[in-house]
Motif scaffolding. Structure first.
Motif: not given
Length: 159
Positions: A51, A96, A99
């Protein structure tokens, strides 16, 4: 995918022996659980690394306009190094977390029967585009931290 790999760990025991024997024999069961746990740990670590690298690779693809730039691993690593590994990892963790919070709040709407499902799709369709724009802008700003910004001098001042 992880569940599939976890099942692969169980297969020799299921094929060769009685499955009940595994669950009744603590030594074998602990070994299987440790194998699954180690497999999950390796999977999570690889997912994080991929990622981190793929985010910069996709931005390089968009900025350079060449498909090959997404696979230019030397340039990707150099870009991350120019940003700073620490700053980059912290920025991605912040992204992250934002999100995850966004999708948890969105997912909580599904817990409300019938009305929640309708609200979920309505909010999903309305809010997803701005969230995707935020995501793209955020990671692009992180990418642009790698290159020094040189301000353009107006023509009147340069003379």
């Amino acid at each position: 995918v992880t569940i599939f790999y976890a099942l692969v760990n169980f297969m020799p025991y299921i094929i060769m022996e009685n499955p009940a024997y595994i669950f009744n024999n603590v030594d074998k069961f602990v070994g299987v659980l440790l194998g699954i746990g180690f497999g999950l740990l390796v999977t999570v670590i690889l997912a994080i690394i991929i990622s981190l690298i793929s985010t910069i690779a996709l931005i390089r693809l968009a900025k350079e306009g060449k498909f090959s730039e997404a696979f230019n691993f030397g340039a990707v690593i150099d870009t991350i190094r120019a940003i700073g590994w620490g700053r980059y990892i912290v920025a991605m963790i912040i992204y992250w977390v934002i999100s995850i919070i966004f999708f948890i709040v969105l997912g909580l709407l599904n817990l409300i029967p019938i009305v929640g499902m309708a609200m979920y799709w309505l909010v999903y369709c309305i809010v997803l585009v701005p969230f995707l724009l935020f995501s793209a802008r955020y990671v692009t700003l992180v990418y642009e931290c790698a290159s020094p910004v040189t301000p353009e001098v107006p023509a009147e001042l340069s003379e």
